[in-house]
Structures are given as structure tokens and as C-alpha cells.
Design a protein around this motif. Structure first.
Motif, PDB file in Angstrom:
ATOM      1  N   LEU A   8       0.902  -1.378   0.061  1.00 41.26           N
ATOM      2  CA  LEU A   8       0.020  -0.163   0.004  1.00 41.26           C
ATOM      3  C   LEU A   8       1.015   1.341  -0.059  1.00 41.26           C
ATOM      4  O   LEU A   8       0.556   2.452  -0.484  1.00 41.26           O
ATOM      5  CB  LEU A   8      -0.669  -0.157   1.395  1.00 41.26           C
ATOM      6  N   TRP A   9       2.118   1.046   0.541  1.00 44.01           N
ATOM      7  CA  TRP A   9       2.962   2.241   0.581  1.00 44.01           C
ATOM      8  C   TRP A   9       3.629   2.461  -0.770  1.00 44.01           C
ATOM      9  O   TRP A   9       3.674   3.888  -1.044  1.00 44.01           O
ATOM     10  CB  TRP A   9       4.130   2.075   1.750  1.00 44.01           C
ATOM     11  N   PHE A  10       4.096   1.545  -1.586  1.00 41.97           N
ATOM     12  CA  PHE A  10       4.580   1.645  -2.748  1.00 41.97           C
ATOM     13  C   PHE A  10       3.600   1.811  -3.733  1.00 41.97           C
ATOM     14  O   PHE A  10       3.977   2.204  -4.998  1.00 41.97           O
ATOM     15  CB  PHE A  10       5.529   0.480  -2.972  1.00 41.97           C
ATOM     16  N   VAL A  11       2.659   1.481  -3.795  1.00 47.20           N
ATOM     17  CA  VAL A  11       1.680   1.279  -4.897  1.00 47.20           C
ATOM     18  C   VAL A  11       1.575   2.495  -5.737  1.00 47.20           C
ATOM     19  O   VAL A  11       1.395   2.554  -7.067  1.00 47.20           O
ATOM     20  CB  VAL A  11       0.331   0.636  -4.619  1.00 47.20           C
ATOM     21  N   THR A  12       1.503   3.620  -5.113  1.00 49.17           N
ATOM     22  CA  THR A  12       1.338   5.086  -5.838  1.00 49.17           C
ATOM     23  C   THR A  12       2.471   5.547  -6.277  1.00 49.17           C
ATOM     24  O   THR A  12       2.563   6.623  -7.104  1.00 49.17           O
ATOM     25  CB  THR A  12       0.696   6.110  -4.691  1.00 49.17           C
ATOM     26  N   ARG A  13       3.668   4.890  -5.923  1.00 46.68           N
ATOM     27  CA  ARG A  13       4.990   5.270  -6.341  1.00 46.68           C
ATOM     28  C   ARG A  13       5.458   4.496  -7.568  1.00 46.68           C
ATOM     29  O   ARG A  13       6.743   4.789  -7.954  1.00 46.68           O
ATOM     30  CB  ARG A  13       5.844   5.262  -5.439  1.00 46.68           C
ATOM     31  N   VAL A  14       4.806   3.422  -8.238  1.00 44.63           N
ATOM     32  CA  VAL A  14       5.155   2.738  -9.231  1.00 44.63           C
ATOM     33  C   VAL A  14       4.371   2.732 -10.131  1.00 44.63           C
ATOM     34  O   VAL A  14       3.123   2.998  -9.967  1.00 44.63           O
ATOM     35  CB  VAL A  14       5.692   1.155  -8.503  1.00 44.63           C
ATOM     36  N   GLN A  15       4.363   2.250 -11.261  1.00 45.78           N
ATOM     37  CA  GLN A  15       3.972   2.052 -12.543  1.00 45.78           C
ATOM     38  C   GLN A  15       3.199   0.660 -12.844  1.00 45.78           C
ATOM     39  O   GLN A  15       2.112   0.365 -13.480  1.00 45.78           O
ATOM     40  CB  GLN A  15       4.541   2.527 -13.776  1.00 45.78           C
ATOM     41  N   VAL A  16       3.760  -0.547 -12.393  1.00 52.29           N
ATOM     42  CA  VAL A  16       3.527  -1.782 -12.483  1.00 52.29           C
ATOM     43  C   VAL A  16       3.945  -2.436 -11.148  1.00 52.29           C
ATOM     44  O   VAL A  16       4.964  -2.365 -10.616  1.00 52.29           O
ATOM     45  CB  VAL A  16       4.117  -2.138 -13.912  1.00 52.29           C
ATOM     46  N   LEU A  17       2.999  -3.506 -10.997  1.00 54.51           N
ATOM     47  CA  LEU A  17       3.330  -4.327  -9.615  1.00 54.51           C
ATOM     48  C   LEU A  17       3.606  -5.643 -10.223  1.00 54.51           C
ATOM     49  O   LEU A  17       3.094  -6.328 -11.276  1.00 54.51           O
ATOM     50  CB  LEU A  17       1.952  -4.444  -8.942  1.00 54.51           C
ATOM     51  N   THR A  18       4.801  -6.266  -9.594  1.00 48.73           N
ATOM     52  CA  THR A  18       5.081  -7.636 -10.008  1.00 48.73           C
ATOM     53  C   THR A  18       5.086  -8.589  -8.760  1.00 48.73           C
ATOM     54  O   THR A  18       5.784  -8.165  -7.908  1.00 48.73           O
ATOM     55  CB  THR A  18       6.294  -7.724 -10.752  1.00 48.73           C
ATOM     56  N   PHE A  19       4.594  -9.708  -8.927  1.00 46.29           N
ATOM     57  CA  PHE A  19       4.507 -10.824  -7.921  1.00 46.29           C
ATOM     58  C   PHE A  19       5.308 -11.753  -8.184  1.00 46.29           C
ATOM     59  O   PHE A  19       5.114 -12.577  -8.875  1.00 46.29           O
ATOM     60  CB  PHE A  19       3.026 -10.923  -7.164  1.00 46.29           C
ATOM     61  N   HIS A  20       6.405 -12.376  -7.329  1.00 44.31           N
ATOM     62  CA  HIS A  20       7.305 -13.443  -8.095  1.00 44.31           C
ATOM     63  C   HIS A  20       7.106 -14.409  -6.545  1.00 44.31           C
ATOM     64  O   HIS A  20       7.531 -14.273  -5.615  1.00 44.31           O
ATOM     65  CB  HIS A  20       8.829 -12.933  -8.118  1.00 44.31           C
ATOM     66  N   ALA A  21       6.498 -15.658  -7.184  1.00 45.96           N
ATOM     67  CA  ALA A  21       6.122 -16.429  -6.084  1.00 45.96           C
ATOM     68  C   ALA A  21       6.004 -17.995  -6.485  1.00 45.96           C
ATOM     69  O   ALA A  21       5.742 -18.346  -7.606  1.00 45.96           O
ATOM     70  CB  ALA A  21       4.539 -16.169  -5.364  1.00 45.96           C
ATOM     71  N   SER A  22       6.149 -18.757  -5.222  1.00 42.24           N
ATOM     72  CA  SER A  22       5.788 -20.162  -5.581  1.00 42.24           C
ATOM     73  C   SER A  22       4.439 -20.430  -5.927  1.00 42.24           C
ATOM     74  O   SER A  22       3.433 -19.551  -5.653  1.00 42.24           O
ATOM     75  CB  SER A  22       6.384 -21.069  -4.482  1.00 42.24           C
ATOM     76  N   ALA A  23       4.053 -21.709  -6.193  1.00 40.33           N
ATOM     77  CA  ALA A  23       2.586 -22.091  -6.407  1.00 40.33           C
ATOM     78  C   ALA A  23       1.792 -22.039  -5.411  1.00 40.33           C
ATOM     79  O   ALA A  23       0.457 -21.362  -5.503  1.00 40.33           O
ATOM     80  CB  ALA A  23       2.582 -23.572  -6.919  1.00 40.33           C
ATOM     81  N   THR A  24       2.294 -22.010  -4.056  1.00 36.52           N
ATOM     82  CA  THR A  24       1.453 -22.175  -2.912  1.00 36.52           C
ATOM     83  C   THR A  24       1.537 -20.509  -2.646  1.00 36.52           C
ATOM     84  O   THR A  24       0.550 -20.197  -2.079  1.00 36.52           O
ATOM     85  CB  THR A  24       1.859 -22.782  -1.677  1.00 36.52           C
ATOM     86  N   ALA A  25       2.572 -19.885  -2.417  1.00 33.51           N
ATOM     87  CA  ALA A  25       2.607 -18.456  -2.246  1.00 33.51           C
ATOM     88  C   ALA A  25       1.468 -17.589  -3.158  1.00 33.51           C
ATOM     89  O   ALA A  25       0.844 -16.539  -2.566  1.00 33.51           O
ATOM     90  CB  ALA A  25       4.005 -17.862  -2.241  1.00 33.51           C
ATOM     91  N   ALA A  26       1.562 -17.989  -4.418  1.00 33.08           N
ATOM     92  CA  ALA A  26       0.603 -17.342  -5.418  1.00 33.08           C
ATOM     93  C   ALA A  26      -0.657 -17.441  -4.823  1.00 33.08           C
ATOM     94  O   ALA A  26      -1.477 -16.373  -4.989  1.00 33.08           O
ATOM     95  CB  ALA A  26       0.858 -17.718  -6.530  1.00 33.08           C
ATOM     96  N   LEU A  27      -0.997 -18.546  -4.470  1.00 32.78           N
ATOM     97  CA  LEU A  27      -2.339 -18.868  -4.054  1.00 32.78           C
ATOM     98  C   LEU A  27      -2.839 -18.124  -2.765  1.00 32.78           C
ATOM     99  O   LEU A  27      -3.691 -17.487  -2.658  1.00 32.78           O
ATOM    100  CB  LEU A  27      -2.563 -20.288  -3.779  1.00 32.78           C
ATOM    101  N   GLY A  28      -1.746 -17.955  -1.755  1.00 25.78           N
ATOM    102  CA  GLY A  28      -2.061 -17.132  -0.597  1.00 25.78           C
ATOM    103  C   GLY A  28      -2.113 -15.875  -0.630  1.00 25.78           C
ATOM    104  O   GLY A  28      -2.863 -15.144  -0.008  1.00 25.78           O
ATOM    105  N   PHE A  29      -1.322 -15.222  -1.414  1.00 24.24           N
ATOM    106  CA  PHE A  29      -0.996 -13.616  -1.370  1.00 24.24           C
ATOM    107  C   PHE A  29      -1.614 -12.843  -2.746  1.00 24.24           C
ATOM    108  O   PHE A  29      -2.007 -11.687  -2.693  1.00 24.24           O
ATOM    109  CB  PHE A  29       0.360 -13.428  -1.073  1.00 24.24           C
ATOM    110  N   SER A  30      -1.823 -13.545  -3.692  1.00 25.89           N
ATOM    111  CA  SER A  30      -2.230 -13.197  -5.021  1.00 25.89           C
ATOM    112  C   SER A  30      -3.694 -12.290  -4.644  1.00 25.89           C
ATOM    113  O   SER A  30      -3.935 -11.395  -5.397  1.00 25.89           O
ATOM    114  CB  SER A  30      -2.607 -14.040  -5.916  1.00 25.89           C
TER     115      SER A  30
END
Length: 353
Positions: free
Chosen positions: A65-87
Motif C-alpha cells: 500500500l505504501w509503494f503502489v502509488t510510487r510505481v507504474q507496475v506491480l510484479t509478484f514473484h512466487a511459488s505455487a502455494t505463495a501465489a495462492l495465498g497472497f495473489s
């Protein structure tokens, strides 16, 4: 200036996903015209289990939430289980702030995780993780599996490594007598087979093993062995240099999570061929030009492959020449350039909308 937020796990601990995420952050930091913000999602003290997961999730959400207004694109790099949990969190925040987002799956078992998940978990996957503006998969096998499930067209974004200049490599060695395994020392990586095959070689040959113990294995498994020796731990930055001291890599794995094993690419960086399992997506990066594929859990095939490399110098030289060609495909610089291009296209598309 392209401004990218990277969310993912950094070392420690050291394993495939943390090393891959660290590589892309390091390479992006070198690029002119790119500014990155990084949120580390790694769990540092695994003994705290669910409590630490909750702490990491809350901390990551606050930073996002702090960074979202300061960047142009969000990228999430995660394992299969982490992707399910935080996506779900990343997806919701990206839509709330109208920012495009990229999901990059680290590892090669997301299809198996998806298949085994409950109907509700698969629905969450489809509505959040697989609804990213761009999904990047490590292997062709995964891209094909998810091509009709993702909301947008998935892209093939394979694993990569820094490739040293050829002048720094000992590519002229023509005799194979020193084998090495580097990785997690556990049964599912084929260590039982390495020990059984290696101990059948004569004392003229070397089979060394490096890495942390898992799945109940320990130094006791190497006590009394004549050929196969455990040599301790290696820092990820030292792997390629260590591989240069050997003639071939052994990876007779049947580990479920294999994608494009980084150690195979590091073997290519060190200009040595590979004996690996015909398992999951490994045949996509190892073929008859750069190594020998064997069936999983087959000690005799492993031994035969090792003996062929030690006895057939012409064949060994041919494989080394093949490795020189293979290594061109897996340069981290090339892959990061593609990543930057993907991000720029997403931003342009969002501006047009």
C-alpha cells in the motif's frame, strides 16, 4: 523512467525461488531507465510457522500500500502455494489503484498444486492469481497447461543465469572423470541413485556432493563411502566457479517441484554437460546435444551414462560443444530485457485504456 515494484522472496534461506528472485532484482538494479522497489516476502524463521506467515502477509500488505502509488507496475514473484495465498491481496490492490500487475510463478509444479487443490481454491486461483494482467510461467509444459485457464495469454519466462565470458572458462577439458551434484541433498533429488551408481566406479573417478540436507538425509549417509563424498555447503554466488572444477553435473531428480533447475543452467554457464532425469520439464533444456537423459530412479541407467562419459572422449567433446550453444539461450541479461519489455507493454496498454 520505468518504475517497477517487485514482490518476492530474497535469501536467506537459500533455495531455488529466493535465488531466482534475487537474480532479477540484481539485474534490474543495473539497468538505466529503471527504478525498482522491492518487498521481501521470505520467511526467515520457519519454526514459527503460521504466525510468521501472518506477520509476513501483514508486513507485505502494508508495504504494498505504501509503494503502489510510487510505481507504474506491480510484479509478484512466487511459488505455487505463495501465489495462492497472497495473489488475492495483490490483485485487489492493483485493481483498486488501477495499476497493471504481473504474476511470475517460480518453480515447476504449479500445475500439480492446482490439480490437487479444492474446487474453492482453484476458483480463487482463477479469479486472482490467474487473472493477473500477465502470467509468466517457467516452462512450456506449464504455459500449455494454463493457456486456457489464465484470463490473459500466458507467457513463457524461463529460468536464467549470468553467463561468464568464454575466455574465463576451461572449455578445453576433453576427459570426464569428475562428477558433481549441487543442490538440496535429499532422496527426491536422486541422491540414493547417485550413491549407488558412484560407488560402482573405480577409484580413478570422483563423485562429490554439495548442499544442505533435507528429507532425513545426513552426513551419516556418506560414512564409509569410497567414491561419493559429501563436501559441505556452497553459497549461490560460488556455484558456477565450483562447477568449473568438474567435468559433468549429476541431477537424477524425481522431485515434484522441478521446473528448469537452476543448477543445470549453472552447469551450462560453467561449460560442462549434464546427466539428468527425463522428468517434468527437464527435457526442454537438456537433450542429446548437451547431456544424457535417464529414467528417474534408475541406478543402472545413471551408471551407464556416467561410464559412457568417462570412456567415450569423442562423445564427451561433442556434448561440451553443444553446451556452448545451449548457454546462449539462458542469459539473465536477455531474460531481464524481456521482462522490462513486458512491463512497458502493460503500462502502454493501461494508458490507452
Amino acid at each position: 523512467m520505468l518504475r517497477i515494484l517487485l514482490i518476492g522472496p530474497l535469501p536467506p534461506p537459500i533455495h531455488g525461488t529466493t535465488v531466482m528472485f534475487q537474480q532479477i532484482t540484481r539485474e534490474l538494479e543495473k539497468r538505466h531507465g529503471v527504478k525498482i522497489c522491492v518487498i521481501d516476502t521470505s520467511r526467515k524463521k520457519s519454526e514459527f510457522g503460521c504466525l510468521e506467515n501472518a506477520v509476513v502477509a501483514v508486513r507485505t500488505t502494508v508495504k504494498l500500500l505504501w509503494f503502489v502509488t510510487r510505481v507504474q507496475v506491480l510484479t509478484f514473484h512466487a511459488s505455487a502455494t505463495a501465489a495462492l495465498g497472497f495473489s488475492p491481496v495483490v490483485h485487489s490492490i492493483s485493481r483498486l489503484f488501477k495499476k497493471p500487475w504481473v504474476l511470475r510463478i517460480l518453480g515447476g509444479n504449479v500445475d500439480m498444486v492446482y490439480k490437487r487443490s479444492s474446487r474453492w481454491a482453484r476458483a480463487i486461483y482463477r479469479k486472482t492469481a490467474l487473472a493477473a494482467d500477465l502470467c509468466l510461467f517457467e516452462t512450456r509444459l506449464l504455459m500449455k497447461y494454463f493457456e486456457n485457464i489464465c484470463s490473459s495469454e500466458p507467457k513463457f519466462f524461463w529460468n536464467s543465469r549470468e553467463m561468464p565470458t568464454l575466455k574465463s572458462l576451461n572449455e578445453h577439458r576433453t576427459v570426464c572423470r569428475k562428477f558433481v551434484y549441487i543442490g538440496n541433498v535429499k532422496y527426491s533429488k536422486g541422491l540414493k541413485e547417485i550413491i549407488a551408481a558412484g560407488e560402482q566406479l573405480s577409484r580413478n573417478y570422483i563423485v562429490d556432493v554439495f548442499g544442505p540436507f533435507q528429507e532425513g538425509m545426513s552426513e551419516r549417509d556418506f560414512d564409509g563411502l569410497n567414491i561419493v563424498k559429501y563436501r559441505g555447503l556452497l553459497h549461490p554466488d560460488d556455484v558456477v566457479e565450483k562447477l568449473k572444477a568438474y567435468d559433468a553435473l549429476l541431477l537424477p531428480t524425481y522431485y515434484e517441484g522441478e521446473g528448469y533447475p537452476g543448477v543445470i543452467l549453472e552447469a551450462y554457464a560453467a561449460c560442462i554437460p549434464v546427466i539428468a532425469s527425463n522428468w517434468r520439464s527437464i527435457p526442454e533444456i537438456v537433450d542429446e546435444s548437451s547431456g544424457i537423459l535417464i529414467e528417474p530412479k534408475n541406478t543402472q541407467m545413471l551408471l551407464a551414462a556416467m561410464k559412457r562419459l568417462t570412456s567415450d572422449q569423442k562423445f564427451y567433446r561433442l556434448l561440451k560443444r553443444g553446451v556452448l550453444e545451449k548457454r546462449k539461450l539462458f542469459s539473465v541479461e536477455q531474460r531481464v530485457s524481456a521482462f522490462i519489455e513486458y512491463c512497458n507493454k502493460l503500462i502502454s496498454r493501461r494508458v490507452k485504456l
